[in-house]
Design an enzyme around this catalytic site. Structure first.
Site, short mmCIF file in Angstrom:
data_model
loop_
_atom_site.label_atom_id
_atom_site.label_comp_id
_atom_site.label_asym_id
_atom_site.label_seq_id
_atom_site.Cartn_x
_atom_site.Cartn_y
_atom_site.Cartn_z
N HIS A 125 0.83 -1.21 0.00
CA HIS A 125 0.00 0.00 0.00
C HIS A 125 0.87 1.26 0.00
O HIS A 125 0.63 2.20 -0.78
CB HIS A 125 -0.91 0.01 1.23
N HIS A 130 1.33 5.06 -2.50
CA HIS A 130 1.67 6.46 -2.18
C HIS A 130 2.87 7.01 -2.93
O HIS A 130 2.84 8.13 -3.43
CB HIS A 130 1.96 6.58 -0.68
N GLU A 171 -5.78 9.40 -0.03
CA GLU A 171 -6.15 7.99 0.03
C GLU A 171 -7.21 7.60 -1.01
O GLU A 171 -7.12 6.54 -1.61
CB GLU A 171 -6.65 7.63 1.43
N SER A 190 -4.08 0.72 -4.50
CA SER A 190 -3.53 -0.52 -3.94
C SER A 190 -4.62 -1.56 -3.64
O SER A 190 -4.34 -2.59 -3.04
CB SER A 190 -2.74 -0.22 -2.66
#
Length: 288
Positions: A125, A130, A171, A190
């Site tokens: 993730h 990111h 997010e 993700s």
């Protein structure tokens, strides 16, 4: 040594060593499985800036990346580095890292029985979701500004509202492009299920980004999102969040929260080029 064990050897900044040589063959295999599956799904769904960042970093399917190598590439591009942390860190530590252009990433990777859902962020993730966008100069500046704003919001007692901004942009954000809506939020990038759901399912709201609206909107962590906010480009996001939030927080605090699945009269809805017609729950101005 397996990287899924508990680590206690961290300092006040909660940083640890990645210990890349310690990853097991099984952990690298899980990375390959996740990476290959997600890359197939993200064709035509992820935004161009993300795909360019991923390629520029050289993140591939052959195994969990070495943070030092990634940091050298990232530092040369935008001045950011990756620091390894043992898991979720306190808010002030997280914000301080971002303000110094340091992205805190976990080291452990999920098990095979957790491929589709994990409560805590893992290395897949953090690194695949990111880090690629930190190669984009505008988004990289936005993340640093968010860290600085987080430290200030904590002192003002308005951290919850700033957390909503992170949730609905970093997010779970969507971006409008000439080709249609695309994904830039790491929580979607993700997630195999949400990569498809966010763009193609008719149920969620897809609403034009507006700062105060975002800060008033609740969110859920136990299911796919019920509302996604759509930006036009990263410069719009950076410009909207550049001003001092101190005078904005009291105004928002005086208004009721908006539920995660609700629409309000001022919302400008968008429809995905991949999705069907949506029926949202709209509330009136009198209710907000």
């Amino acid at each position: 040594m397996s990287m899924t064990g508990t680590r206690q050897d961290f300092a006040s900044e909660f940083t640890i060593e990645q210990e890349w040589q310690g990853y097991s063959a099984e952990e690298h295999a899980i990375w390959r499985l996740l990476f290959e599956r997600q890359q197939r799904l993200l064709v035509g769904r992820a935004c161009r800036e993300y795909l360019e960042g991923l390629g520029g970093l050289g993140v591939e399917a052959d195994g969990i990346p070495n943070f030092r190598r990634l940091s050298d590439v990232l530092d040369a591009a935008t001045g950011w580095r990756i620091v390894a942390v043992p898991g979720l860190v306190p808010d002030d530590v997280f914000f301080a890292h971002l303000a110094r252009r340091r992205f805190p990433s976990t080291c452990f990777i999920r098990r095979r029985d957790q491929l589709d859902y994990l409560q805590e962020p893992d290395v897949f993730h953090d690194i695949c979701g990111h880090v690629p966008l930190l190669m984009n100069p505008v988004f990289a500046d936005y993340m640093q500004a968010y860290g600085e704003g987080g430290l200030k919001a904590q002192g003002l007692g308005h951290l919850q509202r700033l957390a909503r901004l992170y949730w609905y942009t970093v997010e779970f954000g969507l971006i409008a492009t000439p080709e249609g809506l695309r994904i830039y939020g790491s929580g979607i990038l993700s997630s195999a299920g949400e990569s498809v759901y966010s763009l193609e399912d008719p149920r969620p709201n897809r609403v034009r980004f507006e700062l105060r609206r975002v800060m008033r909107t609740r969110y859920r962590i136990d299911t796919f999102q019920e509302t996604y906010f759509v930006i036009d480009d990263f410069q719009q996001l950076f410009d909207a969040t550049r001003p001092d939030f101190a005078p904005i927080y009291p105004d928002i605090a005086a208004l009721p929260d908006i539920e995660a699945d609700a629409l309000i009269d001022e919302d400008r809805e968008l429809h995905s080029d991949r999705g069907g017609k949506k029926m949202g729950r709209r509330i009136t101005a009198a209710q907000v």
